[in-house]
Design an enzyme around this catalytic site. Structure first.
Site, mmCIF file in Angstrom:
data_model
loop_
_atom_site.group_PDB
_atom_site.id
_atom_site.type_symbol
_atom_site.label_atom_id
_atom_site.label_comp_id
_atom_site.label_asym_id
_atom_site.label_seq_id
_atom_site.Cartn_x
_atom_site.Cartn_y
_atom_site.Cartn_z
ATOM 1 C CE LYS A 41 7.134 -11.834 2.717
ATOM 2 N NZ LYS A 41 6.071 -11.038 2.133
ATOM 3 N NE ARG A 90 -3.553 -14.913 -4.913
ATOM 4 C CZ ARG A 90 -2.509 -15.287 -4.194
ATOM 5 N NH1 ARG A 90 -1.552 -15.991 -4.747
ATOM 6 N NH2 ARG A 90 -2.424 -14.980 -2.915
ATOM 7 C CB SER A 128 5.608 -16.601 -5.449
ATOM 8 O OG SER A 128 5.371 -15.519 -6.295
HETATM 9 O O1 PNS Z 1 3.741 -10.143 -2.733
HETATM 10 P P1 PNS Z 1 3.365 -9.913 -1.301
HETATM 11 O O2 PNS Z 1 4.346 -10.635 -0.377
HETATM 12 O O3 PNS Z 1 1.933 -10.264 -1.007
HETATM 13 O O4 PNS Z 1 3.539 -8.326 -1.035
HETATM 14 C C1 PNS Z 1 3.350 -7.779 0.254
HETATM 15 C C2 PNS Z 1 3.886 -6.336 0.312
HETATM 16 C C3 PNS Z 1 5.327 -6.278 -0.143
HETATM 17 C C4 PNS Z 1 3.056 -5.439 -0.565
HETATM 18 C C5 PNS Z 1 3.738 -5.859 1.808
HETATM 19 O O5 PNS Z 1 4.306 -6.817 2.653
HETATM 20 C C6 PNS Z 1 4.407 -4.509 2.066
HETATM 21 O O6 PNS Z 1 3.934 -3.497 1.625
HETATM 22 N N1 PNS Z 1 5.533 -4.557 2.787
HETATM 23 C C7 PNS Z 1 6.312 -3.364 3.102
HETATM 24 C C8 PNS Z 1 6.223 -3.044 4.582
HETATM 25 C C9 PNS Z 1 4.935 -2.320 4.891
HETATM 26 O O7 PNS Z 1 4.656 -1.250 4.383
HETATM 27 N N2 PNS Z 1 4.120 -2.911 5.769
HETATM 28 C C10 PNS Z 1 2.875 -2.300 6.210
HETATM 29 C C11 PNS Z 1 1.688 -2.755 5.412
HETATM 30 S S1 PNS Z 1 1.110 -4.279 6.063
#
Ligand code: PNS
Length: 161
Positions: A41, A90, A128
């Site tokens: 990412k 939000r 962000s």
């Molecule tokens: O700030 P964000 O980008 O909305 O956060 C998203 C986040 C980091 C919480 C989510 O992408 C995540 O948990 N990523 C880790 C990989 C994972 O566990 N994916 C499965 C759940 S969709």
């Protein structure tokens, strides 16, 4: 002791995240701010920069800890023995993705609970991505992020601070 994880990309941290962090610090004994370190990412700030900014803007809050994680959030949650995830909501538009994530995480780790905290109305429009977009065009972002983050964004986009 009630320990929660507040996970996210925090690329970079905004007043929206800080709103949730402050409110978590009042409701829970310990909040682990878990910053996703995902090579796939693309982020504007690397994980060290993101953590450093979070530490700087939350230094007056003592019951939080800022860490990075890679891979699945549920694996990380198990590893640190914490089964409560906090996510900020939000608007209704956040709900679909958040619901999907919460249900997927529950499948992988049935003990896990995702709690949604409704963003305060004065920051509920913030993300962000939108802050980065405004900064990239040289717009004023003072109302959206603390000074250290504003300076870091202006630096990234080649504006003198
Ligand atoms: O700030 P964000 O980008 O909305 O956060 C998203 C986040 C980091 C919480 C989510 O992408 C995540 O948990 N990523 C880790 C990989 C994972 O566990 N994916 C499965 C759940 S969709």
């Amino acid at each position: 002791m009630m320990k929660v994880i507040y996970p996210g990309s925090f690329d970079p941290i905004t007043y929206g995240h800080i709103d949730i962090i402050k409110r978590c610090s009042l409701k829970f004994d310990k909040t682990i701010i878990a910053v996703l370190n995902n090579q796939n990412k693309k982020s504007l700030f690397n994980v060290e920069e993101r953590i450093e900014m979070i530490n700087q803007v939350t230094k007056e809050i003592d019951n939080i800890e800022v860490v990075s994680f890679t891979g699945l959030l549920t694996e990380f949650a198990r590893k640190i023995d914490c089964s409560t995830i906090i996510r900020g909501l939000r608007a209704v538009s956040d709900y679909e993705y958040e619901l999907q994530m919460a249900l997927i995480n529950k499948k992988a780790y049935p003990d896990i609970e995702t709690l949604f905290m409704v963003a305060s109305s004065d920051v509920s429009f913030l993300s962000s991505s939108i802050v980065k977009e405004i900064a990239s065009y040289g717009g004023d972002i003072k109302c959206f992020v603390p000074k250290v983050v504003e300076d870091a964004l202006n630096n990234k986009y080649g504006r003198r601070v």
